[in-house]
Enzyme design. Structure first.
Site, mmCIF file in Angstrom:
data_model
loop_
_atom_site.group_PDB
_atom_site.id
_atom_site.type_symbol
_atom_site.label_atom_id
_atom_site.label_comp_id
_atom_site.label_asym_id
_atom_site.label_seq_id
_atom_site.Cartn_x
_atom_site.Cartn_y
_atom_site.Cartn_z
ATOM 1 N N HIS A 37 -9.002 -66.734 -51.403
ATOM 2 C CA HIS A 37 -10.270 -66.256 -51.964
ATOM 3 C C HIS A 37 -10.665 -64.920 -51.334
ATOM 4 O O HIS A 37 -11.141 -64.014 -52.022
ATOM 5 C CB HIS A 37 -11.379 -67.290 -51.727
ATOM 6 C CG HIS A 37 -11.522 -68.290 -52.821
ATOM 7 N ND1 HIS A 37 -10.499 -69.084 -53.258
ATOM 8 C CD2 HIS A 37 -12.596 -68.613 -53.575
ATOM 9 C CE1 HIS A 37 -10.935 -69.872 -54.224
ATOM 10 N NE2 HIS A 37 -12.208 -69.603 -54.435
ATOM 11 N N LYS A 102 -13.827 -81.207 -53.376
ATOM 12 C CA LYS A 102 -14.567 -82.386 -52.915
ATOM 13 C C LYS A 102 -15.793 -81.919 -52.148
ATOM 14 O O LYS A 102 -15.783 -80.867 -51.518
ATOM 15 C CB LYS A 102 -13.697 -83.321 -52.081
ATOM 16 C CG LYS A 102 -13.281 -82.749 -50.735
ATOM 17 C CD LYS A 102 -12.445 -83.742 -49.944
ATOM 18 C CE LYS A 102 -12.086 -83.131 -48.585
ATOM 19 N NZ LYS A 102 -11.246 -84.009 -47.794
#
Length: 175
Positions: A37, A102
């Site tokens: 990222h 999650k």
């Protein structure tokens, strides 16, 4: 409600999906975690070509293990999504339609999900070996030097997920 969808249908179906719904997802998904990222953000800032088109992309926050001979991929469970919260609003604003991971997301990510009519899907943590059975192809497409955190193109085949945050602001973590 349960939906059986392909990744290329998510933009169309996102407004119908509600927090708590099950999605059985098939299609192209890209792995990306913290280090990837960061590099993708640097590419965007410098006008470089991205390793994949963010428009309508589905990103799986995962760092799979190497594949045993008989499988396309090794263990491939979700990473804690909040680690990508600093990057997620910009990725969503650039067109990402769904993120898979999650755990909870911060308010800036929740706002960006609603603003962009996207969706956050949760996979079962601790079941990476089981999840790998729903992945039929894996190819490293960028940042091979990052090892398990390299960007990979996966093919999901009936991967079970839960809508955690929907594009109306519904959030299973706030119930």
């Amino acid at each position: 409600m349960e939906y059986i969808l392909n990744t290329n249908q998510l933009r169309e179906y996102a407004p119908q999906l509600k927090a708590g719904d099950r999605v059985i997802l098939s299609g192209t998904v890209y792995t990306s975690r913290d280090a990837a990222h960061k590099r993708i953000t640097q590419y965007m800032e410098n006008g470089k070509t991205l390793p994949y088109d963010l428009k309508d992309a589905v990103i799986y926050y995962a760092g799979p293990t190497p594949a045993p001979e008989h499988l396309a991929i090794g263990s491939c469970g979700p990473t804690t999504s909040s680690r990508m919260d600093v990057f997620a609003p910009d990725f969503l604003d650039k067109g990402v339609v769904a993120m898979v991971g999650k755990g909870e997301r911060n308010s800036a990510v929740c706002d960006a999900i609603v603003r962009n009519k996207a969706v956050y899907l949760c996979a079962i943590g601790g079941a990476g070996a089981l999840a790998s059975k729903c992945i039929t192809a894996c190819e490293v497409i960028a940042f091979e030097d990052l090892g398990c955190e390299s960007v990979k193109r996966l093919n999901f085949d009936k991967f079970p997920l839960t809508v955690a945050i929907d594009c109306s602001g519904g959030n299973i973590f706030e119930r």
